[in-house]
Design a protein around this motif. Structure first.
Motif, PDB file in Angstrom:
ATOM      1  N   ARG A  16       0.850  -1.190   0.000  1.00 52.89           N
ATOM      2  CA  ARG A  16       0.000   0.000   0.000  1.00 52.89           C
ATOM      3  C   ARG A  16       0.884   1.238   0.000  1.00 52.89           C
ATOM      4  N   VAL A  17       0.458   2.260  -0.760  1.00 52.20           N
ATOM      5  CA  VAL A  17       1.188   3.518  -0.845  1.00 52.20           C
ATOM      6  C   VAL A  17       0.392   4.582  -0.098  1.00 52.20           C
ATOM      7  N   VAL A  18       1.064   5.280   0.820  1.00 56.67           N
ATOM      8  CA  VAL A  18       0.424   6.352   1.581  1.00 56.67           C
ATOM      9  C   VAL A  18       1.307   7.591   1.515  1.00 56.67           C
ATOM     10  N   ASP A  19       0.742   8.738   1.910  1.00 52.16           N
ATOM     11  CA  ASP A  19       1.550   9.943   1.981  1.00 52.16           C
ATOM     12  C   ASP A  19       2.146  10.079   3.372  1.00 52.16           C
ATOM     13  N   GLU A  20       2.715  11.253   3.663  1.00 53.46           N
ATOM     14  CA  GLU A  20       3.403  11.437   4.943  1.00 53.46           C
ATOM     15  C   GLU A  20       2.462  11.400   6.126  1.00 53.46           C
ATOM     16  N   PHE A  58      -1.674  -2.062  -4.077  1.00 51.65           N
ATOM     17  CA  PHE A  58      -1.151  -2.503  -5.365  1.00 51.65           C
ATOM     18  C   PHE A  58      -0.695  -3.947  -5.231  1.00 51.65           C
ATOM     19  N   ALA A  59      -0.529  -4.626  -6.358  1.00 47.79           N
ATOM     20  CA  ALA A  59      -0.032  -6.000  -6.371  1.00 47.79           C
ATOM     21  C   ALA A  59       0.615  -6.273  -7.716  1.00 47.79           C
ATOM     22  N   PHE A  60       1.769  -6.947  -7.689  1.00 55.83           N
ATOM     23  CA  PHE A  60       2.459  -7.344  -8.909  1.00 55.83           C
ATOM     24  C   PHE A  60       2.100  -8.782  -9.270  1.00 55.83           C
ATOM     25  N   GLU A  61       2.241  -9.101 -10.549  1.00 52.40           N
ATOM     26  CA  GLU A  61       2.092 -10.478 -10.995  1.00 52.40           C
ATOM     27  C   GLU A  61       3.208 -11.330 -10.385  1.00 52.40           C
ATOM     28  N   VAL A  91      -0.191  -0.339 -10.519  1.00 56.53           N
ATOM     29  CA  VAL A  91      -0.733   0.981 -10.236  1.00 56.53           C
ATOM     30  C   VAL A  91      -1.552   0.878  -8.955  1.00 56.53           C
ATOM     31  N   SER A  92      -1.361   1.816  -8.036  1.00 58.62           N
ATOM     32  CA  SER A  92      -2.114   1.774  -6.781  1.00 58.62           C
ATOM     33  C   SER A  92      -3.568   2.162  -7.023  1.00 58.62           C
TER      34      SER A  92
END
Length: 821
Positions: free
Chosen positions: A17-21, A57-60, A50-51
């Motif tokens: 997961r991508v988050v900000d500060e 997000f998740a990669f193959e 892409v989130s």
């Protein structure tokens, strides 16, 4: 970052997961994974992800081993080539991105360049906070002026904003997700400090979540502060100008303060903006040649993380403006001006709730309140002479308007069915109200021999109350049948009580990465958008009406008084319908150079316009005016007869390099046509016979480029803005105020402006500073924006105005210098 492995599986899976500060989700982040282990099999293309709206997000699945991860999202610092060791099984990673800020000293960070966004099927342009502060556009304290640096956005001679060929009120303006269009006019009337703005984004409004803006969406996002106290001050020293004497020409101090309320849990951002402007008109006599105005705004923004999965946002924007002698100009002396005052309050609150298995729901409320006052210098008729205006402005007005907005947006957990799916649904309910108390006197046109050609006076009560309720619901599915292919399908439902119509708006888009090339995207989109109802447009039948007396040559009576009436009638109305087609190719080249080519076709039908329906028999009873049929100048009825045409091809190149430097260049070829060029109203003195032609902001050719570039000297940089385009079109009229020929058949000369500034950043007394100086319109090109268009005038087609060469200074205090260990 961290990861956990499951040795039972021979494939490695990376998710996170991508988050900000402040731990809020960041959607649309581009993540790229490349193998680094010696002997590891190289995939045909790097793995990408892409989130989603929750930041997930998740990669193959990929072979275990050592990889490097690159994370980028325009408006945030880039994470580049971060090493990861992926073990067999599941690997979890948490990523935190910091929003871009000015890099004062050389550090190991770099701005994310414009990425090829494979999570969108429609074109989008964005400028970040750093670009808003770097580019030297005129009046750099005004966010409205900053909008012109966005490709596809044009600022007309009066400062109005136009996007994709549309009128200012055809753009949907949002502030942190809430609509901020003026509840009455639909235009952008808000003001805020540039330091408070995190980014501005424009899109042609293909996603189903956007309605009410057929020309597109301009989204403004603001900052909420972080765990570090930050403060800055800009332009706190007044500037002096030499024009018919030495005077303080402008003072635009801005102050920003942000930081934690409770570290790790709650933050605030406070931004104050003040503007003092003094205008001197060289052609007017001394003592009657200048006017001054004051503006002030304050934005308070807060974020509270109630729990890690429940985030609350609040915001309060207040704006005030007072402008004595507003409208002073070479053709408009002091007596014709008005004293104007306005104020706005905009409050919003939003609660975002994340769910353990994925998914997000946000619930919000916003309240917008506006007030405007216009006071003429005296009471009497406004006189139009061949050499300009005389007498008093004919309008004395008070206006109040408000909007209450309730919204719910839902992002259910993504799922797999013949590919990945991400759904989004939402509900939007708005209530609007308007009140006015307007008293108008009248106006008259004089010929060159000083005889009256036409005189108009107003009758009736200018007290109007009007309200409306708007409902909207939408659903959209983003479907990825396979990597490198995205299909978007959406539907939107709108209901407008004022119009009494229900509208359905389908949307469809596709984005394709040819042969898995991560650096190329081909996209196309189609959608139907319906405009919101404009309260000011619907208020005209309830407002005052006018009567006109016409005089022949020499001043002899010809006919009148004849009434001009506005009415809606009994015929059912439909919501204006606009169809968009977009197609584009985006390509990223080496050295982070991105080139985008976009085509846009916009067609409008069923638009609202008032059409002259002067009766041949008795006057309709609905008018409520006691005049015989032959004593009507015009009976304007609101009808769905407006048609708009806009086509454009746009090529944009941009690059970010050496951590913080960047440039952009964009060329647009376009046309903007309509059969309702002039918005006919009781306040417009011009008479229109044919209303077909080019829109007042039509610019067939426009080139704009800006940049913030390094120099040979350390801590010095050069900033520039260049814009060249066709001059805007304008109409000409005769001594009776009747437009001759077709509207907008003439044009101002070609426009050219080059602004060039130098900036030096330094430390002084343990504080950080940035000093800038340079010239706006350094070539002193004549860019007039006012013309005498009266065909009977001795100085017919003589042009005035524009900004000559000006020397500008700016000093910014960026807070305490960080101590080096």
């Amino acid at each position: 970052m961290g990861w956990a492995a499951d040795g039972a599986d021979q494939k490695a899976r990376l998710a996170g997961r991508v988050v900000d500060e402040n731990k809020a989700a960041v959607a649309g982040v581009q993540l790229t994974l490349r193998p680094q282990s010696p002997g590891a099999p190289e995939p045909s293309a790097p793995l990408s992800a892409v989130s989603d709206p929750t930041g997930a997000f998740a990669f193959e699945p990929a072979p275990p081993g050592e990889y490097v991860l690159t994370v980028e999202r325009q408006g945030f610092f880039r994470i580049q080539n971060r090493t990861l060791m992926l073990a067999p099984g599941n690997n979890d990673v948490a990523i935190s991105l910091d929003p871009t800020r000015e890099v004062f000293e050389r550090v190991d960070v770099s701005y994310s360049p414009k990425a090829i966004d494979f999570d969108r099927t429609q074109p989008q342009e964005q400028v970040t906070n750093t670009q808003l502060l770097e580019v030297p556009y005129p009046s750099t304290n005004t966010i409205r002026n900053a909008m012109r640096i966005l490709p596809g956005v044009v600022q007309d001679n009066r400062g109005g904003i136009h996007m994709n060929g549309g009128a200012e009120e055809q753009i949907l303006y949002t502030l942190d997700g809430f609509q901020i269009n003026d509840p009455l006019t639909g235009r952008f009337e808000s003001r805020m400090s540039l330091e408070a703005v995190r980014s501005m984004e424009v899109t042609p409004a293909n996603p189903a979540e956007f309605g009410k803006g057929s020309a597109g969406v301009l989204a403004i996002k603001t900052s909420t502060g972080d765990d570090q106290f930050r403060y800055s001050g800009t332009n706190f020293i007044p500037g002096l100008e030499q024009r018919k004497g030495l005077y303080v020409g402008g003072w635009t101090p801005r102050f920003n303060f942000s930081g934690p309320i409770k570290r790790g849990r709650a933050w605030f951002s406070e931004s104050l903006d003040v503007q003092y402007d003094k205008t001197v008109v060289e052609e007017l006599p001394k003592g009657e040649d200048r006017t001054a105005s004051w503006r002030a705004s304050n934005l308070l923004r807060n974020q509270v993380n109630i729990t890690p999965s429940n985030i609350l946002y609040t915001g309060l924007l207040m704006s005030f403006w007072t402008a004595p002698r507003a409208g002073l100009g070479v053709l408009d002396p002091v007596e014709t001006t008005t004293d104007r005052r306005s104020r706005q309050y905009f409050f919003n609150i939003k609660d975002q709730m994340y769910f353990r298995r994925g998914g997000l729901i946000e619930v919000g409320y916003a309240a917008n309140r506006t007030f405007g006052r216009e006071i003429p210098q005296g009471e009497g008729l406004l006189t139009y002479t061949p050499d300009g205006r005389r007498g008093f402005n004919f309008q004395d007005a008070r206006r109040k308007a408000g909007r209450n907005q309730f919204l719910v947006n839902s992002f259910p957990p993504s799922f797999t069915l013949a590919g990945g799916h991400q759904l989004k649904t939402g509900l939007d309910i708005d209530t609007l109200d308007y009140w006015q108390d307007v008293h108008r006197t009248g106006y008259q046109f004089l010929r060159a021999d000083a005889t009256v050609s036409r005189r108009t006076v107003y009758h009736g009560n200018g007290l109007v109350r009007l309200s409306n309720t708007e409902y909207a619901w939408y659903a959209q599915d983003s479907w990825k049948p396979r990597p490198g292919l995205l299909l978007e399908m959406g539907i939107r439902f709108d209901r407008d009580r004022l119009v009494g119509a229900t509208s359905w708006s389908p949307r469809f888009g596709v984005a394709w990465s040819p042969w898995g090339d991560e650096n190329t995207k081909v996209s196309a989109a189609w959608g139907v958008i319906h405009d919101a109802s404009n309260l000011r447009l619907f208020s005209r039948p309830h407002d005052q009406y006018s009567t006109t007396t016409q005089y022949a040559d020499g001043g002899a009576f010809e006919y009148g008084p004849a009434a001009t009436i506005f009415t809606i009638g009994n015929e059912p109305l439909r919501s204006p319908r606009y169809t968009h087609w977009t197609a584009g190719i985006d390509r990223r080249f080496p050295a982070d150079v991105t080139i985008s080519t976009q085509y846009l076709r916009r067609r409008g039908r069923d638009g609202f316009t008032y059409v002259n329906m002067a009766p041949s028999g008795p006057a309709p009873e609905e008018l409520g005016v006691a005049y015989a049929a032959n004593e009507f100048e015009a009976i304007y009825r609101l009808r769905n007869t407006r048609r708009d045409v806009y086509d454009s091809v746009q090529v944009t190149a941009r690059q970010t390099f050496r951590n913080q430097y960047e440039w952009l260049a964009s060329y647009t070829r376009s046309r903007a046509l309509s059969n309702a060029v002039v918005d006919i109203s009781a306040d417009d003195p011009l008479l229109i016979t044919s209303n077909v032609g080019r829109m007042p902001w039509d610019t067939p050719n426009r080139f704009v480029s800006w940049g913030y570039l390094p120099t040979w000297w350390e801590n010095w940089a050069v900033a520039y803005l260049v814009e060249t385009r066709n001059g805007f079109p304008f109409s000409v009229y005769n001594s009776s105020g009747r437009v001759t020929g077709t509207p907008n058949q003439m044009r101002f000369p070609p426009f050219f402006e080059l602004n060039l500034h130098l900036e030096r950043r330094f430390s002084f007394h343990a504080n950080r500073w940035a000093f800038r100086f340079g010239f706006n319109n350094i070539t002193n090109h004549d860019n007039p924006n006012v013309v005498n268009a009266d065909t009977s005038a001795s100085n017919y087609l003589h042009m005035y105005g524009g900004r000559g060469r000006s020397l500008n200074f700016r000093i910014r205090w960026l807070g305490k210098a960080e101590r080096k260990p």
